[in-house]
Enzyme design. Structure first.
Site, PDB file in Angstrom:
ATOM      1  CB  VAL A  23      -0.955   0.002   1.212  1.00 25.10           C
ATOM      2  CG1 VAL A  23      -1.674   1.345   1.323  1.00 25.10           C
ATOM      3  CG2 VAL A  23      -1.962  -1.144   1.102  1.00 25.10           C
ATOM      4  CB  THR A  66       3.438 -20.893   3.139  1.00 29.12           C
ATOM      5  OG1 THR A  66       3.242 -22.101   3.886  1.00 29.12           O
ATOM      6  CG2 THR A  66       4.658 -21.077   2.257  1.00 29.12           C
ATOM      7  CG  ASP A  99       3.571 -25.228   5.344  1.00 31.88           C
ATOM      8  OD1 ASP A  99       3.530 -25.320   6.585  1.00 31.88           O
ATOM      9  OD2 ASP A  99       2.563 -25.339   4.616  1.00 31.88           O
ATOM     10  NE  ARG A 129      15.268 -29.109  25.265  1.00 39.26           N
ATOM     11  CZ  ARG A 129      15.906 -30.150  24.726  1.00 39.26           C
ATOM     12  NH1 ARG A 129      16.448 -31.071  25.512  1.00 39.26           N
ATOM     13  NH2 ARG A 129      16.009 -30.277  23.427  1.00 39.26           N
ATOM     14  CB  ALA A 184      14.823 -32.393  18.454  1.00 40.94           C
ATOM     15  CE  LYS A 186      18.610 -36.241  26.440  1.00 36.54           C
ATOM     16  NZ  LYS A 186      18.864 -35.614  25.127  1.00 36.54           N
ATOM     17  CD  GLN A 196       3.525 -25.464  14.661  1.00 37.57           C
ATOM     18  OE1 GLN A 196       4.529 -25.892  14.101  1.00 37.57           O
ATOM     19  NE2 GLN A 196       2.403 -26.168  14.727  1.00 37.57           N
TER      20      GLN A 196
END
Length: 324
Positions: free
Chosen positions: A24, A126, A128, A155, A187, A214, A256
């Protein structure tokens, strides 16, 4: 004076408002009249047009979602409704239609160009990050940060209760979001559709971690691989012999896609929007904005059609190295 229109189509992504604002304001800077189309292609069919001034887009750069609204419009798949949309565009004397969208939105807009000669300018968005032809799509950075923030919190519970957590993130059939979130959160296993692991390898990775002493682990899975519940159920069965707190799963979902965009998304949305207008003013038509090797450029709109964009294999290998 040229007249341009801007719409947002498909799923929302953080940074849409920043991009609308850029289109704009750049439009007015270059002496264009700017029209906003509410509710995407639905608004084209139903002529939901509003005039937009620089003041109308003040105070929206930090807002998530899209103030123009968005909708998935199945009617647009039919020629007769595309013709109605094209006639509405012509009646409004619009010289260029700016479509902020993903692969599906670009393909729909492309038909307006090929069937009716409507000039189209595509701006990729997006969470993604799977639009072929561009290294970046608006919304991805914020979505990664949203996912990382949620996984970091999970976590804490995972460690406190000595549990394995399987966390599902968005991405459809693409693993960009999962891979970025997996690397960023450390991770133990990251599962993406482009580079699949057999289930026995996944189990072995967790078993190896438990054997090293662990007592908790994080598994990040892209929704295009399998559901978090499916993987959690298998792990629960396979890991019964071990002394730990069990396996739980969490689906992050639409969190998200929401929230205030990051600085990076605001900057990229602003750059994409201004570049799109400037290219249009130079006479370019039927193109998409793209980021390539750190530079913003234009590519033919159809470049993004029917082609699969994959995460960099080096990033996938990096993730595997860091999970030992």
């Amino acid at each position: 004076m040229k007249k341009i229109a801007v719409l947002t189509s498909g799923g929302d992504a953080p940074g849409l408002n920043a991009c609308i604002r850029a289109v704009v304001r750049a439009g007015h800077y270059y002496n264009c009249e700017v029209i906003g189309v509410r509710r995407g292609f639905k608004g084209l069919i139903e002529k939901q047009f509003i005039s937009l001034t620089p003041r109308d887009v003040g105070g929206i750069i930090d807002k998530g979602g899209t103030f123009l609204l968005s909708a998935r419009e199945d009617r647009f798949l039919e020629y007769k409704y595309r013709k109605i949309a094209a006639n509405n565009i012509r009646e409004e004397k619009i010289d260029g239609l700016f479509v902020i969208g993903g692969n599906g939105s670009f393909q729909g807009a492309y038909l307006l160009s090929k069937e009716f000669g409507i000039p189209i300018i595509g701006i990729p968005k997006t969470i993604d990050n799977d639009t072929y032809g561009t290294e970046y799509t608006i919304g991805f950075d914020t979505a990664v940060n949203n996912a990382v923030d949620a996984i970091d919190k999970i976590r804490d519970t995972s460690e406190s209760h000595e549990r394995v957590f399987v966390i599902e993130v968005m991405g459809r059939k693409s693993g960009f979001l999962a891979l970025a979130a997996g690397i960023s959160t450390g991770a133990d296993v990251t599962l993406i559709p482009e580079y699949p692991f057999p289930m026995h390898v996944i189990v072995k990775s967790i078993v190896d971690a438990l054997n090293r002493g662990k007592k908790f682990a994080i598994v990040v899975v892209a929704e295009g691989v399998a559901s978090a519940k499916e993987i959690a159920d298998i792990l629960n069965e396979k890991l019964k012999p071990f002394d730990f707190g069990g396996v739980r799963y969490s689906v992050l979902g639409y969190i998200q896609r929401g929230g205030s965009p990051t600085s990076y998304d605001r900057i990229m949305a602003s750059r994409f929007g201004v570049f799109a207008v400037e290219e249009f003013m130079r006479g370019n038509r039927d193109f998409m904005v793209a980021l390539e090797n750190g530079k913003i450029l234009s590519k033919p709109l159809e470049v993004s059609f029917g082609r699969i964009k994959k995460p960099d294999l080096k990033d996938f290998e990096l993730n595997n190295i860091l999970t030992i």
